[in-house]
Design a protein around this motif. Structure first.
Motif, PDB file in Angstrom:
ATOM      1  N   ARG A   1       0.843  -1.211   0.000  1.00  0.00           N
ATOM      2  CA  ARG A   1       0.000   0.000   0.000  1.00  0.00           C
ATOM      3  C   ARG A   1       0.872   1.253   0.000  1.00  0.00           C
ATOM      4  NH1 ARG A   1      -3.479   1.078   4.976  1.00  0.00           N
ATOM      5  NH2 ARG A   1      -2.752  -1.007   5.402  1.00  0.00           N
ATOM      6  N   THR A   2       1.928   1.255   0.814  1.00  0.00           N
ATOM      7  CA  THR A   2       2.825   2.410   0.875  1.00  0.00           C
ATOM      8  C   THR A   2       3.537   2.614  -0.456  1.00  0.00           C
ATOM      9  OG1 THR A   2       3.110   2.149   3.257  1.00  0.00           O
ATOM     10  CG2 THR A   2       4.803   3.410   2.095  1.00  0.00           C
ATOM     11  N   ALA A   3       4.000   1.532  -1.077  1.00  0.00           N
ATOM     12  CA  ALA A   3       4.662   1.633  -2.379  1.00  0.00           C
ATOM     13  C   ALA A   3       3.708   2.219  -3.418  1.00  0.00           C
ATOM     14  CB  ALA A   3       5.177   0.269  -2.822  1.00  0.00           C
ATOM     15  N   ALA A   4       2.447   1.788  -3.409  1.00  0.00           N
ATOM     16  CA  ALA A   4       1.458   2.307  -4.353  1.00  0.00           C
ATOM     17  C   ALA A   4       1.209   3.793  -4.109  1.00  0.00           C
ATOM     18  CB  ALA A   4       0.150   1.519  -4.251  1.00  0.00           C
ATOM     19  N   GLU A   5       1.157   4.208  -2.862  1.00  0.00           N
ATOM     20  CA  GLU A   5       0.940   5.622  -2.531  1.00  0.00           C
ATOM     21  C   GLU A   5       2.134   6.476  -2.961  1.00  0.00           C
ATOM     22  OE1 GLU A   5      -1.921   4.407   1.228  1.00  0.00           O
ATOM     23  OE2 GLU A   5       0.160   4.999   1.633  1.00  0.00           O
ATOM     24  N   LEU A   6       3.346   5.968  -2.747  1.00  0.00           N
ATOM     25  CA  LEU A   6       4.542   6.690  -3.183  1.00  0.00           C
ATOM     26  C   LEU A   6       4.538   6.863  -4.696  1.00  0.00           C
ATOM     27  CD1 LEU A   6       7.200   4.942  -0.911  1.00  0.00           C
ATOM     28  CD2 LEU A   6       6.518   7.354  -0.771  1.00  0.00           C
TER      29      LEU A   6
ATOM     30  N   GLU B   1      14.569   0.915  -4.221  1.00  0.00           N
ATOM     31  CA  GLU B   1      14.282   0.300  -2.918  1.00  0.00           C
ATOM     32  C   GLU B   1      13.299   1.154  -2.127  1.00  0.00           C
ATOM     33  OE1 GLU B   1      17.997  -0.331  -0.912  1.00  0.00           O
ATOM     34  OE2 GLU B   1      18.389  -2.191  -2.006  1.00  0.00           O
ATOM     35  N   ALA B   2      13.528   2.461  -2.100  1.00  0.00           N
ATOM     36  CA  ALA B   2      12.641   3.347  -1.338  1.00  0.00           C
ATOM     37  C   ALA B   2      11.237   3.362  -1.940  1.00  0.00           C
ATOM     38  CB  ALA B   2      13.214   4.760  -1.271  1.00  0.00           C
ATOM     39  N   LEU B   3      11.133   3.420  -3.259  1.00  0.00           N
ATOM     40  CA  LEU B   3       9.817   3.397  -3.904  1.00  0.00           C
ATOM     41  C   LEU B   3       9.094   2.071  -3.676  1.00  0.00           C
ATOM     42  CD1 LEU B   3      10.489   5.161  -7.324  1.00  0.00           C
ATOM     43  CD2 LEU B   3       8.806   5.861  -5.607  1.00  0.00           C
ATOM     44  N   GLY B   4       9.848   0.994  -3.617  1.00  0.00           N
ATOM     45  CA  GLY B   4       9.257  -0.318  -3.416  1.00  0.00           C
ATOM     46  C   GLY B   4       9.048  -0.676  -1.963  1.00  0.00           C
ATOM     47  N   VAL B   5       9.650   0.107  -1.075  1.00  0.00           N
ATOM     48  CA  VAL B   5       9.575  -0.031   0.377  1.00  0.00           C
ATOM     49  C   VAL B   5      10.323  -1.269   0.894  1.00  0.00           C
ATOM     50  CG1 VAL B   5       8.079  -0.044   2.419  1.00  0.00           C
ATOM     51  CG2 VAL B   5       7.398   1.265   0.402  1.00  0.00           C
ATOM     52  N   ASP B   6      10.242  -2.404   0.210  1.00  0.00           N
ATOM     53  CA  ASP B   6      10.933  -3.622   0.652  1.00  0.00           C
ATOM     54  C   ASP B   6      12.440  -3.394   0.723  1.00  0.00           C
ATOM     55  OD1 ASP B   6       8.788  -5.340   1.009  1.00  0.00           O
ATOM     56  OD2 ASP B   6       8.799  -5.988  -1.080  1.00  0.00           O
ATOM     57  N   ASP B   7      13.043  -3.860   1.776  1.00  0.00           N
ATOM     58  CA  ASP B   7      14.498  -3.800   1.964  1.00  0.00           C
ATOM     59  C   ASP B   7      15.059  -2.388   1.912  1.00  0.00           C
ATOM     60  OD1 ASP B   7      14.668  -6.616   2.204  1.00  0.00           O
ATOM     61  OD2 ASP B   7      14.683  -6.800   0.019  1.00  0.00           O
TER      62      ASP B   7
ATOM     63  N   VAL C   1      11.920  10.206   3.855  1.00  0.00           N
ATOM     64  CA  VAL C   1      12.339  11.427   3.160  1.00  0.00           C
ATOM     65  C   VAL C   1      11.753  11.452   1.746  1.00  0.00           C
ATOM     66  CG1 VAL C   1      14.594  10.715   2.204  1.00  0.00           C
ATOM     67  CG2 VAL C   1      14.243  13.071   2.932  1.00  0.00           C
ATOM     68  N   LEU C   2      11.650  10.296   1.103  1.00  0.00           N
ATOM     69  CA  LEU C   2      11.007  10.219  -0.207  1.00  0.00           C
ATOM     70  C   LEU C   2       9.540  10.614  -0.092  1.00  0.00           C
ATOM     71  CD1 LEU C   2      10.929   9.481  -3.216  1.00  0.00           C
ATOM     72  CD2 LEU C   2      10.531   7.095  -2.506  1.00  0.00           C
ATOM     73  N   ARG C   3       8.852  10.089   0.906  1.00  0.00           N
ATOM     74  CA  ARG C   3       7.442  10.416   1.144  1.00  0.00           C
ATOM     75  C   ARG C   3       7.259  11.926   1.257  1.00  0.00           C
ATOM     76  NH1 ARG C   3       4.327  12.878   4.674  1.00  0.00           N
ATOM     77  NH2 ARG C   3       2.580  11.894   5.676  1.00  0.00           N
ATOM     78  N   ASP C   4       8.080  12.546   2.103  1.00  0.00           N
ATOM     79  CA  ASP C   4       7.948  13.981   2.347  1.00  0.00           C
ATOM     80  C   ASP C   4       8.285  14.796   1.099  1.00  0.00           C
ATOM     81  OD1 ASP C   4       7.227  13.363   4.947  1.00  0.00           O
ATOM     82  OD2 ASP C   4       9.206  13.818   5.787  1.00  0.00           O
ATOM     83  N   HIS C   5       9.317  14.366   0.371  1.00  0.00           N
ATOM     84  CA  HIS C   5       9.718  15.098  -0.833  1.00  0.00           C
ATOM     85  C   HIS C   5       8.624  15.008  -1.911  1.00  0.00           C
ATOM     86  CE1 HIS C   5      12.403  17.244  -3.390  1.00  0.00           C
ATOM     87  NE2 HIS C   5      12.563  16.249  -4.247  1.00  0.00           N
ATOM     88  N   LEU C   6       8.082  13.813  -2.097  1.00  0.00           N
ATOM     89  CA  LEU C   6       7.011  13.661  -3.092  1.00  0.00           C
ATOM     90  C   LEU C   6       5.796  14.495  -2.714  1.00  0.00           C
ATOM     91  CD1 LEU C   6       7.230   9.851  -3.878  1.00  0.00           C
ATOM     92  CD2 LEU C   6       7.943  11.756  -5.353  1.00  0.00           C
ATOM     93  N   GLU C   7       5.454  14.503  -1.447  1.00  0.00           N
ATOM     94  CA  GLU C   7       4.316  15.308  -1.002  1.00  0.00           C
ATOM     95  C   GLU C   7       4.560  16.788  -1.297  1.00  0.00           C
ATOM     96  OE1 GLU C   7       2.962  15.598   3.323  1.00  0.00           O
ATOM     97  OE2 GLU C   7       1.612  14.109   2.432  1.00  0.00           O
TER      98      GLU C   7
END
Length: 103
Positions: A14-19, A46-52, A60-66
């Motif tokens: 779900r987090t990967a899809a939201e990113l 890795e950050a976009l996929g959340v796994d590993d 930081v990716l979440r905040d930057h994309l927002e």
């Protein structure tokens, strides 16, 4: 010792899809976002996929994309797992970094 996201498989998906949805809303390429964050292609994937991924990278990716979505006048897709309440808990486990600002 490496810190990993303590999310279950459904939460990671779900987090990967939201990113990815917010990346699309931002209207910029993943390469540009990676460069702005100082992430090489593998680290960004890795950050976009959340796994590993390093959890601090995901945050930081979440905040930057927002920020990028808001900067183009759109409403970001809300995060169902990476909420402000979850941020407070995360900060107890690992240091979070501020997202870079444009302009």
């Amino acid at each position: 010792m490496e810190t990993v996201m303590s999310l279950n498989a459904e939460e990671r998906a779900r987090t990967a899809a939201e990113l990815r949805a917010n990346l699309e809303l931002a209207g910029v390429g993943a390469d540009l976002v990676g460069a702005e964050l100082g992430f090489d292609g593998g680290r960004l994937a890795e950050a976009l996929g959340v796994d590993d991924a390093d959890p601090a990278d995901v945050w930081v990716l979440r905040d930057h994309l927002e920020d990028l979505v808001v900067a183009v006048g759109r409403a970001p897709v809300p995060y169902s797992v990476l909420t402000e309440e979850a941020r407070a808990a995360a900060e107890r486990w690992f240091p979070l970094r501020k997202a870079p600002r444009r302009g």
